[in-house]
Design an enzyme around this catalytic site. Structure first.
Site, mmCIF file in Angstrom:
data_model
loop_
_atom_site.group_PDB
_atom_site.id
_atom_site.type_symbol
_atom_site.label_atom_id
_atom_site.label_comp_id
_atom_site.label_asym_id
_atom_site.label_seq_id
_atom_site.Cartn_x
_atom_site.Cartn_y
_atom_site.Cartn_z
ATOM 1 N N CYS A 152 44.017 43.574 38.718
ATOM 2 C CA CYS A 152 43.696 44.505 39.804
ATOM 3 C C CYS A 152 44.406 45.845 39.584
ATOM 4 O O CYS A 152 44.146 46.521 38.610
ATOM 5 C CB CYS A 152 44.001 43.881 41.157
ATOM 6 N N HIS A 169 40.422 39.482 40.748
ATOM 7 C CA HIS A 169 41.584 38.588 40.823
ATOM 8 C C HIS A 169 41.206 37.207 40.285
ATOM 9 O O HIS A 169 40.591 36.425 41.009
ATOM 10 C CB HIS A 169 42.037 38.436 42.277
ATOM 11 N N GLU A 197 43.056 34.718 39.996
ATOM 12 C CA GLU A 197 43.751 33.693 40.791
ATOM 13 C C GLU A 197 43.078 33.461 42.143
ATOM 14 O O GLU A 197 43.491 32.597 42.899
ATOM 15 C CB GLU A 197 45.228 34.082 40.960
#
Lengths: 257, 205
Positions: free
Chosen positions: B81, B186, B188
């Protein structure tokens, strides 16, 4: 858990949620998880943050936290527990400075404006303080003011429909939502997957949400998602079979620090 | 394998740690130079403003360390990001700020030309391969969804861009340049797709 027109129902804690609903499986069928602190009275942010951590450990989607946020410290606690976005409701009216500071520090994408409304006699009224206090501004103008303030998304919840499982409030919202320039999440009333599809087809919205776990037990969420994709709703597609295969892929020996 | 996540006060790293833990991969969250040099892989996370992030990196000397780790030590580096944006040469967020300059690209705010395009760009969006040889996107079908949340994007050279997404325009969703990688999205927060991409980063570099 907040349900049935905002009457509170206690169903269990985060661990109960995980055990009873195989939460990690459900999480692989949704785009975002909103964890609301709906406890009444004094809110224990620390304990709430611990609950978030426990859920985030096995849940790799964006997480929204909110409910009773009163300070930047509260926000920091929640973000460092793994929340990605902060949901604010009453503060949008009663503590605009806090919301402004939040947006300034973390950006618009971090702040969701939560709006509870009722539809009565042809008018859409906005409520704060867990739906107990009506404000003077109508829904349309209120939403415009929130966009102006800089919230990144709006979670629009119908108090009348919430917990009924009979479908979302749709017709009264139609014209209002056409011009909203930030993503809108519709909430309150979903009981079946066709409610999700109807809402996407009828309204200019970006997401639907439901808290009605009881109506989507077992494979309810994965099945709903598949049905929505078949109906032509533009949803993200993931390979759900990957998830188990990736668990402990590298077979860690040393624990992390 | 040992992953170091850079600690420079700009981040929401709990989820990155959780994802690595899920994959069974050890990680440390640190700003200690020796710890970073010991790691096999470096992750540069980041949420917030570009300007503040660069300031934090400079004040702790981590900007020079990161450049050394990437260019001289050739450690695989993944910016996530804002972390990806920092790899670029500069950003127009809050005026003009110089970046780490590891990838040829400048960071600018989305300026939608079409009505109905929402900024910030938030949510899952499909990422298309820009390059056949992408290591990050290895094994992905070419229309895989990842989670985005940003108002700025990197305008970069074709050779650095590894994957593109569309938000009113094609923009760089991920970059690759030798051992230097970045994802605007992202991983994750991107379900199994994101976990798989992290495996690609850790296994193929």
């Amino acid at each position: 858990m907040l349900s049935r027109n905002f009457r509170l129902q206690k169903v269990g804690d985060a661990r109960w949620l995980k055990q009873s609903y195989d939460f990690s499986k459900i999480a692989f069928a949704i785009d975002e998880l909103v964890i609301l602190n709906v406890s009444r009275g004094e809110k224990n942010i620390k304990r709430y943050a611990d609950n978030i951590k426990e859920i985030v450990d096995t849940c790799f989607i964006p997480v929204v936290a909110g409910g009773g946020i009163q300070s930047m410290e509260d926000v920091e606690t929640l973000l460092s527990a793994g929340a990605d976005k902060i949901l604010v409701n009453t503060a949008l009216v009663k503590d605009v400075e806090l919301v402004q500071a939040l947006i300034e520090r973390y950006g618009s994408q971090c702040v969701i404006g939560s709006v509870d409304f009722k539809y009565a006699d042809g008018s859409l009224d906005v409520y704060i303080e867990n739906g107990s206090e009506k404000i003077a501004v109508g829904l349309k103008d209120y939403i415009s003011s929130l966009v102006e303030l800089g919230v990144g998304e709006i979670l629009l919840n119908s108090i009348d429909k919430d917990g009924t499982g009979q479908g979302y409030c749709m017709a009264p919202l139609q014209s209002i939502l056409e011009s909203v320039s930030v993503p809108v999440i519709l909430s309150g009333g979903a009981g079946r997957y066709r409610h999700f599809i109807e809402a996407f087809q009828a309204l200019h919205i970006d997401a639907v949400s439901t808290a009605n776990l009881f109506n989507f037990i077992g494979d309810g969420f994965p099945l709903s998602r598949d049905k929505m994709i078949k109906a032509g709703i533009n949803l993200a597609i993931w390979d759900r079979s990957e998830e188990q295969h990736l668990k402990n892929y590298f077979k860690m020996e040393a624990p992390d620090v | 394998m040992k992953v170091a996540i850079i600690n420079y006060g700009m981040g929401n790293i709990y989820s990155i740690q959780s994802a690595l833990r899920y994959l069974g991969c050890a990680s440390v969250y640190s700003n200690q130079h020796d710890v970073l040099y010991e790691a096999t892989h470096i992750i540069l996370p980041g949420v917030g403003s570009f300007n503040k992030a660069m300031k934090n990196l400079q004040e702790s000397g981590l900007d020079r360390i990161l450049i050394d780790l990437a260019l001289n030590e050739k450690k695989p580096l993944l910016g996530i990001c804002l972390g990806m944006q920092l790899l670029g040469q500069s950003s127009t967020e809050d005026g003009y700020t110089k970046g780490l300059g590891l990838v040829e690209g400048t960071v600018e705010k989305f300026t939608p030309q079409i009505s109905g395009i929402k900024i910030p760009h938030v949510g899952f969006n499909a990422v298309h391969h820009s390059r056949e040889d992408s290591l990050l996107l290895k094994g992905f079908s070419g229309d895989s969804d990842f989670y985005f949340t940003h108002s700025y994007r990197m305008i970069c050279s074709d050779e650095s861009c590894a994957g593109e997404a569309i938000n009113g325009e094609n923009f760089a969703a991920c970059v690759e340049k030798g051992n230097i990688f970045g994802t605007q999205f992202h991983p994750e927060k991107s379900q199994a797709n994101g976990l798989k991409l992290l495996v690609n980063f850790l296994e193929n570099t």
